[in-house]
Design a protein around this motif. Structure first.
Motif, PDB file in Angstrom:
ATOM      1  N   ALA A  74      -3.489   3.753   0.761  1.00 54.22           N
ATOM      2  CA  ALA A  74      -2.845   4.841   2.190  1.00 54.22           C
ATOM      3  C   ALA A  74      -3.492   4.151   3.193  1.00 54.22           C
ATOM      4  O   ALA A  74      -2.773   3.945   4.301  1.00 54.22           O
ATOM      5  CB  ALA A  74      -3.344   6.159   1.961  1.00 54.22           C
ATOM      6  N   GLU A  75      -4.702   3.575   3.297  1.00 55.38           N
ATOM      7  CA  GLU A  75      -5.272   3.036   4.724  1.00 55.38           C
ATOM      8  C   GLU A  75      -4.379   1.705   4.934  1.00 55.38           C
ATOM      9  O   GLU A  75      -4.240   1.424   5.922  1.00 55.38           O
ATOM     10  CB  GLU A  75      -6.766   2.700   4.094  1.00 55.38           C
ATOM     11  N   ALA A 107       0.407   3.889  -3.024  1.00 56.09           N
ATOM     12  CA  ALA A 107      -0.368   5.388  -2.627  1.00 56.09           C
ATOM     13  C   ALA A 107       0.583   6.359  -3.298  1.00 56.09           C
ATOM     14  O   ALA A 107       0.086   7.223  -3.474  1.00 56.09           O
ATOM     15  CB  ALA A 107      -0.066   5.248  -0.994  1.00 56.09           C
ATOM     16  N   ARG A 108       1.744   6.202  -3.451  1.00 52.90           N
ATOM     17  CA  ARG A 108       2.829   7.055  -3.958  1.00 52.90           C
ATOM     18  C   ARG A 108       2.930   6.921  -5.660  1.00 52.90           C
ATOM     19  O   ARG A 108       3.075   7.949  -6.078  1.00 52.90           O
ATOM     20  CB  ARG A 108       4.081   6.925  -3.659  1.00 52.90           C
ATOM     21  N   ALA A 152      -1.238   1.016   4.107  1.00 57.77           N
ATOM     22  CA  ALA A 152      -0.038   1.509   4.550  1.00 57.77           C
ATOM     23  C   ALA A 152      -0.217   1.919   5.888  1.00 57.77           C
ATOM     24  O   ALA A 152       0.947   1.702   6.666  1.00 57.77           O
ATOM     25  CB  ALA A 152       0.538   2.669   3.737  1.00 57.77           C
ATOM     26  N   ALA A 153      -1.264   2.230   6.597  1.00 55.35           N
ATOM     27  CA  ALA A 153      -1.343   2.947   7.802  1.00 55.35           C
ATOM     28  C   ALA A 153      -1.468   1.909   8.976  1.00 55.35           C
ATOM     29  O   ALA A 153      -1.574   2.095   9.990  1.00 55.35           O
ATOM     30  CB  ALA A 153      -2.306   4.026   8.058  1.00 55.35           C
ATOM     31  N   THR A 175      -8.027   1.696   0.815  1.00 52.52           N
ATOM     32  CA  THR A 175      -7.249   2.299  -0.330  1.00 52.52           C
ATOM     33  C   THR A 175      -5.815   1.845   0.114  1.00 52.52           C
ATOM     34  O   THR A 175      -5.364   1.421   1.118  1.00 52.52           O
ATOM     35  CB  THR A 175      -7.469   3.777  -0.048  1.00 52.52           C
ATOM     36  N   GLY A 227       0.837  -1.111  -0.163  1.00 51.25           N
ATOM     37  CA  GLY A 227      -0.120   0.165   0.203  1.00 51.25           C
ATOM     38  C   GLY A 227       0.760   1.222   0.000  1.00 51.25           C
ATOM     39  O   GLY A 227       0.378   2.233  -0.764  1.00 51.25           O
ATOM     40  N   ALA A 228       1.802   1.452   0.804  1.00 49.54           N
ATOM     41  CA  ALA A 228       2.712   2.427   0.976  1.00 49.54           C
ATOM     42  C   ALA A 228       3.331   2.816  -0.569  1.00 49.54           C
ATOM     43  O   ALA A 228       3.325   4.012  -0.908  1.00 49.54           O
ATOM     44  CB  ALA A 228       3.806   2.208   1.804  1.00 49.54           C
TER      45      ALA A 228
END
Length: 459
Positions: free
Chosen positions: A218-219, A190-191, A221-222, A216, A186-187
């Motif tokens: 980003a989600e 997201a970029r 990745a968090a 998503t 995801g990280a």
């Protein structure tokens, strides 16, 4: 005989598998598989981690009781220097006792242990009883067909191949592993990707623990996802279902033609890489699924689009705002994903992921610096198109300084052009130098971009 049971996604072993376990001399599997199987106290067990100890234990057992020569006569023949003839499975009865039982998740022939066993002992030594793969189960959970999906393993492999496949294709299943899970995937996405949804399938088949979540990048990745993730689906949901009938499984097949005519792209004042140049550039770039290609000074994005049509993830760098929009329009017109970056090279390159191959079609006074920066980071090749003859020596020197093997040609072509009176003439195009640098492989090294089986990877 080595019997391999795929346990499916959480399904208990059937009676045939339990019977085989009770009668085996050696049972190999992950710790949870061995515990669930109820291996009798007198049966030797090997817990799977690295594959080498398990393979050696199997070989010792089969060699000790002569089973190796019965199950794999080719091994004995080759050891004595004889040519191995046709082989026959030593025991085809599904009820015969198995000396070795291997327990694995899902379908063990799909990114699983069957590859290593067949390589070591020969396919005729194996009796494989597959379960349902985690990939099939995950797509079933979200109601999607998967005959058109790209499947990538990031278990024990570099994550970059999975990231590039997710960027380039609308439906990808990623088999995850330590350091290559939903958060890491995801990280990166997201970029570097747009319009992607991740479906994280955890503990598939476990009535108490199964979860299938849409998030998503980003989600993803968090979050801390733990160690129970079965598979991650990466979807462009607008293109996840197509009505077209499929003939060949897997991602879309490569285009029927490439080096498309200039008229098939929107461009400004003929500022486009001509199709003759594009044809040779594509041959030297070698774009493929799992690769990342940079197109520097993209202009119309014709090279970027062609690389994306061949399955690669592509980043197109263009310094003019209208050029960036043109690249995006051409990518959309040809149904591919291209990440268009507005900025000037080489400065903007520092924010990009390392490429497998680079095409440089522009650069002006900064050309040598751009080629140097690209050559420093490209894993496989750099291809440079030049109209100015006086820039050729500097570009060639930059490639050689970076340790590349360098070659090139002067391309001169004449196209058929109509004349009045239904006759034809030859119309010359402007000559173009095409230089390319190829990074030499280290002796005995695995080819860059290889997705070969990695020991210890068991689905």
């Amino acid at each position: 005989m080595i019997t391999v049971f795929g346990t499916g996604t959480g399904a208990p072993l059937d009676e045939a598998a339990r019977s085989a376990v009770r009668g085996a001399a050696l049972v190999v599997g992950g710790r949870r598989h061995l515990e669930a199987a109820g291996v009798p106290a007198g049966v030797r067990q090997v817990v799977l981690g690295p594959l080498a100890p398990a393979l050696e234990a199997i070989e010792r057992l089969l060699s000790a009781d002569g089973e190796m020569s019965k199950a794999c006569p080719a091994i004995e023949d080759e050891a004595e220097g004889r040519s191995a003839g046709p082989r026959t499975r030593s025991n085809d009865s599904p009820h015969a006792p198995a000396r070795v039982v291997v327990l694995a998740s899902g379908d063990p022939g799909f990114f699983g242990i069957v590859r290593a066993l067949a390589d070591r002992f020969g396919p005729d030594a194996l009796d494989v009883r597959p379960g349902v793969s985690s990939v099939a189960t995950a797509f079933a959970r979200v109601g999607l067909p998967w005959d058109d999906a790209t499947v990538v393993s990031a278990h024990g492999r570099a994550l970059r191949t999975a990231v590039n496949a997710c960027r380039a294709h609308p439906k990808v299943a990623v088999l995850t592993g330590p350091g290559s899970g939903p958060a890491e995937l995801g990280a990166e996405l997201a970029r570097r990707a747009e319009n992607r949804t991740l479906v994280v399938a955890t503990a598939l088949g476990d009535p108490a623990g199964e979860r299938v979540e849409r998030v998503t990048p980003a989600e993803a990745a968090a979050r801390d996802w733990g160690a129970s993730v079965s598979v991650v689906l990466c979807l462009d949901e607008e293109r996840a279902v197509t009505a077209a009938a499929r003939t060949v499984a897997g991602p879309r097949t490569g285009p029927g033609r490439w080096a498309l005519a200039e008229e098939e792209f929107s461009h400004r004042d003929s500022m486009i890489t001509k199709f003759e140049v594009r044809a040779l550039a594509l041959a030297r770039l070698g774009p493929r699924v799992g690769d990342l290609v940079w197109d520097i000074g993209a202009g119309s994005g014709s090279v970027a689009v062609e690389c994306a049509r061949l399955g690669a993830a592509v980043t197109a760098v263009e310094k003019t705002a209208d050029g960036v929009e043109r690249v995006r329009a051409n990518a959309a017109a040809h149904g591919v994903d291209v990440l268009a970056v507005h900025g000037a090279a080489p400065t903007v390159l520092s924010d990009l992921a390392d490429p497998d191959a680079v095409f440089v079609g522009g650069g002006g006074r900064e050309l040598t610096a751009i080629v140097t920066a690209c050559a420093r980071r490209a894993r496989r090749a750099v291809v440079v198109s030049l109209a100015a003859v006086d820039r050729v020596p500097a570009v060639r020197a930059a490639l050689l300084r970076a340790g590349f093997d360098c070659d090139g040609v002067l391309l001169q072509s004449s196209r058929l052009a109509p004349l009045p009176g239904e006759v034809t003439r030859l119309a010359a195009t402007n000559p173009v130098f095409l230089l390319w640098g190829t990074r030499p492989a280290a002796p005995g090294a695995e080819p860059v971009g290889s997705n070969s089986f990695t020991e210890g990877v068991v689905q």
